[in-house]
Design an enzyme around this catalytic site. Structure first.
Site, PDB file in Angstrom:
ATOM      1  N   PRO A 170       1.157  -1.068  -0.006  1.00  0.00           N
ATOM      2  CG  PRO A 170       0.404  -0.562   1.357  1.00  0.00           C
ATOM      3  CD  PRO A 170       1.137  -1.676   1.450  1.00  0.00           C
ATOM      4  CE  LYS A 195      -0.619  -2.924  -7.241  1.00  0.00           C
ATOM      5  NZ  LYS A 195      -0.417  -1.383  -8.260  1.00  0.00           N
ATOM      6  CB  ALA A 197       0.734   2.012  -3.029  1.00  0.00           C
ATOM      7  N   GLY A 228      -3.351  -1.931  -9.708  1.00  0.00           N
ATOM      8  CA  GLY A 228      -4.251  -3.174  -8.674  1.00  0.00           C
ATOM      9  C   GLY A 228      -4.718  -3.765  -9.345  1.00  0.00           C
ATOM     10  CD  GLU A 270       0.244  -8.657   8.521  1.00  0.00           C
ATOM     11  OE1 GLU A 270      -0.363  -7.392   9.078  1.00  0.00           O
ATOM     12  OE2 GLU A 270       0.774  -9.237   8.656  1.00  0.00           O
ATOM     13  N   GLY A 272      -6.953  -3.989   6.861  1.00  0.00           N
ATOM     14  CA  GLY A 272      -7.205  -2.421   8.023  1.00  0.00           C
ATOM     15  C   GLY A 272      -7.706  -2.528   9.176  1.00  0.00           C
ATOM     16  CB  CYS A 304      -3.096  -0.664   9.535  1.00  0.00           C
ATOM     17  SG  CYS A 304      -1.347  -0.697   9.814  1.00  0.00           S
ATOM     18  CD  GLN A 351      -5.911   7.891   2.269  1.00  0.00           C
ATOM     19  OE1 GLN A 351      -6.259   6.950   1.620  1.00  0.00           O
ATOM     20  NE2 GLN A 351      -5.860   7.955   3.318  1.00  0.00           N
ATOM     21  CD  GLU A 406      -8.377   1.068   8.193  1.00  0.00           C
ATOM     22  OE1 GLU A 406      -8.761   1.131   6.558  1.00  0.00           O
ATOM     23  OE2 GLU A 406      -6.948   1.131   8.338  1.00  0.00           O
ATOM     24  CG  PHE A 408      -5.816   4.746   5.946  1.00  0.00           C
ATOM     25  CD1 PHE A 408      -5.712   3.714   6.812  1.00  0.00           C
ATOM     26  CD2 PHE A 408      -4.647   5.097   4.827  1.00  0.00           C
ATOM     27  CE1 PHE A 408      -3.898   3.242   6.970  1.00  0.00           C
ATOM     28  CE2 PHE A 408      -3.546   4.044   4.791  1.00  0.00           C
ATOM     29  CZ  PHE A 408      -3.132   3.653   5.867  1.00  0.00           C
TER      30      PHE A 408
HETATM   31  P1  NAP Z   1      -5.665  -0.896  -1.409  1.00  0.00           P
HETATM   32  O1  NAP Z   1      -6.716   0.253  -2.062  1.00  0.00           O
HETATM   33  O2  NAP Z   1      -6.659  -1.519  -0.694  1.00  0.00           O
HETATM   34  O3  NAP Z   1      -4.576  -0.916  -2.364  1.00  0.00           O
HETATM   35  C1  NAP Z   1      -2.893  -2.116  -1.642  1.00  0.00           C
HETATM   36  C2  NAP Z   1      -2.620  -2.879  -3.016  1.00  0.00           C
HETATM   37  O4  NAP Z   1      -3.491  -3.415  -3.961  1.00  0.00           O
HETATM   38  C3  NAP Z   1      -2.254  -1.538  -4.417  1.00  0.00           C
HETATM   39  O5  NAP Z   1      -0.694  -1.449  -4.164  1.00  0.00           O
HETATM   40  C4  NAP Z   1      -2.611  -1.883  -5.033  1.00  0.00           C
HETATM   41  O6  NAP Z   1      -2.954  -1.066  -5.918  1.00  0.00           O
HETATM   42  C5  NAP Z   1      -3.278  -2.762  -5.317  1.00  0.00           C
HETATM   43  N1  NAP Z   1      -4.749  -4.038  -5.462  1.00  0.00           N
HETATM   44  C6  NAP Z   1      -6.006  -2.771  -5.297  1.00  0.00           C
HETATM   45  N2  NAP Z   1      -7.210  -3.632  -6.272  1.00  0.00           N
HETATM   46  C7  NAP Z   1      -6.176  -4.935  -6.542  1.00  0.00           C
HETATM   47  C8  NAP Z   1      -6.819  -5.454  -7.278  1.00  0.00           C
HETATM   48  N3  NAP Z   1      -7.810  -5.860  -7.678  1.00  0.00           N
HETATM   49  N4  NAP Z   1      -6.052  -7.022  -6.967  1.00  0.00           N
HETATM   50  C9  NAP Z   1      -4.593  -6.872  -6.742  1.00  0.00           C
HETATM   51  N5  NAP Z   1      -4.050  -5.908  -6.673  1.00  0.00           N
HETATM   52  C10 NAP Z   1      -5.054  -4.456  -6.009  1.00  0.00           C
HETATM   53  O7  NAP Z   1      -4.650   0.059  -0.171  1.00  0.00           O
HETATM   54  P2  NAP Z   1      -3.908   1.542  -0.041  1.00  0.00           P
HETATM   55  O8  NAP Z   1      -5.332   2.295   0.092  1.00  0.00           O
HETATM   56  O9  NAP Z   1      -3.144   1.589  -0.744  1.00  0.00           O
HETATM   57  O10 NAP Z   1      -3.623   1.276   1.558  1.00  0.00           O
HETATM   58  C11 NAP Z   1      -4.215   1.412   2.422  1.00  0.00           C
HETATM   59  C12 NAP Z   1      -5.514   0.057   3.771  1.00  0.00           C
HETATM   60  O11 NAP Z   1      -4.074  -0.867   4.251  1.00  0.00           O
HETATM   61  C13 NAP Z   1      -5.434   0.743   4.810  1.00  0.00           C
HETATM   62  O12 NAP Z   1      -7.178  -0.355   4.897  1.00  0.00           O
HETATM   63  C14 NAP Z   1      -4.682   0.465   5.779  1.00  0.00           C
HETATM   64  O13 NAP Z   1      -5.473  -0.132   7.105  1.00  0.00           O
HETATM   65  C15 NAP Z   1      -3.660  -0.902   5.045  1.00  0.00           C
HETATM   66  N6  NAP Z   1      -2.585  -0.932   5.939  1.00  0.00           N
HETATM   67  C16 NAP Z   1      -2.984  -2.509   6.268  1.00  0.00           C
HETATM   68  C17 NAP Z   1      -1.422  -2.482   6.794  1.00  0.00           C
HETATM   69  C18 NAP Z   1      -1.336  -3.884   8.432  1.00  0.00           C
HETATM   70  O14 NAP Z   1      -0.312  -4.521   8.279  1.00  0.00           O
HETATM   71  N7  NAP Z   1      -2.026  -4.371   8.685  1.00  0.00           N
HETATM   72  C19 NAP Z   1      -0.327  -1.906   7.345  1.00  0.00           C
HETATM   73  C20 NAP Z   1      -0.219  -0.513   6.118  1.00  0.00           C
HETATM   74  C21 NAP Z   1      -1.341  -0.465   5.841  1.00  0.00           C
HETATM   75  P3  NAP Z   1      -3.329   0.739  -6.600  1.00  0.00           P
HETATM   76  O15 NAP Z   1      -2.301   1.960  -6.103  1.00  0.00           O
HETATM   77  O16 NAP Z   1      -2.486   0.560  -8.155  1.00  0.00           O
HETATM   78  O17 NAP Z   1      -4.602   0.462  -6.592  1.00  0.00           O
END
Ligand code: NAP
Length: 503
Positions: A170, A195, A197, A228, A270, A272, A304, A351, A406, A408
């Protein structure tokens, strides 16, 4: 205002050699020539044109990683040989610390001070830690007790790498979260396709330069930028990938589990969070206030594990809220390239919209907007940039959208409570279970509450502290699998039982 103050912020050029894909040890543009600009949230200006990998590029990266795993020596090298290369990666991370930090700040608005002292520091630590583990991925020998009519047997259980790992990361901690996946995956002898973000590709490109310079054999590490929906989805569904290590939103994670089911991939999720940080009346209030502040406003709330629900015992509620408001009002906010600034803009326009929407929900649902709630524009931005004030809602209930969903971003939801049981009920009354905090001087109460938390981490009298040796991950909708620590090797190896007939 002076002319200097009004002069627009001039962003430095991103410190990368080229904005290209890194496939099979080669730098290349997307095969169909497609690019998309990466926008800096500091000024809303495009800072680089990033390739959008085509299906063919992804296919090539998978072939390269497959070949490097199946036919080349990486997986079969001794752990000591892999250790040497990964240690070199750690040294180069330190050498290029300023560049890596600058990439992070330009791309996602993280304060450059934190990018360098925390993100880059932890990244080097990750590579050193897992480099050290590479020679120690060993198995066990078990004594087995077969039925009496069987001849005696001896069993050796060895650990082997899985194969090709796709790391999908992410935007909020681009380097650290890439490192938590790539370092152990490589140490165990897997090959990797990363890959990053779409909003934050720069530091992934810089990291690929480091792998290249460290002498990682071609195909062992590949980096493909792109959306993604296109690049990520192809990796998730491709039969030649063995494992998806994903960090991101719960919604996308669920989609990935579904889409990877047909090819029976292993996954680590990992996801939200919406963590509760509990302050009891007997806590050291100065320390609790500081922890509550960094719990939610560190990294602009784009964490997160953010302690986004602050549960305060009613008798000290007003004192803690006043202290927090006082703390927040003194924070240095603005251009994150300034090393004095600790709070910069949100990572991207999406965001910002999301945070603004939740501030409206908070007001509609009847919470009190106690602090912030507005955009702001530091000197030199001329009304541009995704800056949003640290925001505090009080008089909230756990049923409100600002308490359950969330956000964020830098929005804190404060909920009062009267008893320990009520605090536990509110903290656990939620779908997510990533982290939690408890502040009290009563050690028995601290452990009681920590044990009761339905979350993968509980911090007692501290918050948001990490170490590469400590496993991190979620309960419930916050996912499964753990990152960091030795436990993570379970995610990047499988066991093989080798039976020997001793008769
Ligand atoms: P996101 O929108 O879920 O995207 C995460 C990654 O997945 C990006 O590289 C995204 O690419 C890719 N992706 C999107 N759609 C996909 C698909 N259909 N197939 C495969 N990959 C796909 O998350 P974000 O907005 O970047 O990050 C925020 C989220 O991450 C929050 O919910 C946060 O809580 C969570 N997070 C969790 C942790 C943990 O350790 N639990 C740590 C940090 C963040 P694109 O960018 O090109 O859309």
């Amino acid at each position: 205002m002076t002319a200097t103050i009004n002069s627009p912020i001039a962003l430095p050029k991103p410190p990368i050699k080229q904005a290209k894909l890194y496939i099979n040890g080669q730098w290349r543009s997307a095969s169909d020539g497609k690019t998309r600009p990466t926008i800096s949230p500091i000024t809303e200006t495009a800072i680089a044109e990033i390739p959008e990998a085509s299906e063919q590029d992804v296919e090539d990266a998978i072939l390269a990683a497959r070949h490097a795993f199946d036919d080349e020596p990486w997986a079969k090298m001794t752990g000591h040989e892999r250790q040497k290369i990964l240690t070199r990666v750690a040294e180069l991370i330190e050498k290029y610390a300023d560049d890596l930090a600058l990439c992070e700040t330009l791309d996602m608005g993280k304060a450059v001070y934190f990018a360098k002292t925390i993100d880059v520091y932890l990244l080097a630590d990750l590579f050193r830690y897992y480099a050290g583990m590479a020679p120690e991925i060993d198995g066990v020998t078990r004594l087995v007790s077969p039925p009496p009519e069987h001849t005696p047997k001896h069993v050796t259980i060895v650990r082997e790498p899985l194969g090709v790992v796709a790391a999908i990361t992410p935007f909020n901690f681009p380097l650290i979260l890439a490192g938590t996946k790539i370092a152990p995956a490589l140490a165990a002898g897997n090959t990797v396709i990363h890959k990053p973000a779409s909003a934050t590709p720069l530091s992934a490109i810089k990291l690929a330069e480091i792998f290249d310079e460290a002498g990682l054999p071609a195909g062992v590490y590949n980096m493909v930028t792109g959306s993604g929906g296109r690049v990520g989805d192809r990796l998730v569904k491709h039969p030649a990938i063995n494992k998806i290590s994903f960090t991101g939103s719960t919604e996308v994670g669920i989609g990935i589990i579904r889409n990877s089911a047909d090819t029976l991939k292993k996954t680590t999720m990992e996801l939200g969070g919406k963590s509760a940080n509990i302050v009891f009346a007997d806590a050291d209030l100065d320390s609790a206030i500081a922890n509550a502040f960094f719990g939610i406003f560190y990294n602009k709330g784009e964490m997160c594990s953010a302690g986004s629900r602050l549960l305060i015992e009613r008798s000290i509620h007003d004192a803690v809220v006043d202290g927090l408001v006082n703390y927040v009002s003194q924070i240095e906010m603005g251009n994150p390239l300034d090393p004095e600034v600790l709070f910069g803009p949100l990572a991207d326009a999406g965001q910002l919209q999301k945070v603004m929407q939740y501030v409206e929900y908070g007001k509609q649902d009847g919470a009190t907007l106690r602090y912030g709630g507005e955009r702001f524009y530091p000197d030199g931005t001329n009304g541009k940039g995704y800056y949003f004030q640290p925001t505090i809602f009080t008089n909230a209930t756990n049923e409100m959208r600002i308490a359950q969903e969330e956000i964020f971003g830098p929005v804190l939801t404060v909920i009062p409570f009267d008893t320990e049981e009520e605090a536990i009920r509110i903290a656990n009354g939620m779908n997510f279970g990533l982290a939690s905090g408890v502040h009290t001087r009563d050690i028995k109460k601290a452990f009681r509450v920590a044990n009761a938390m339905q979350a993968g981490t509980c911090w007692i009298n501290c918050y948001n502290v990490y170490d590469v040796s400590v496993p991190f991950g979620g309960y419930k909708a916050s996912g499964f699998g753990r990152e960091n620590g030795k436990e993570v090797m379970e995610n990047y190896t499988h066991t093989k039982a080798i039976w020997i007939d001793l008769s």
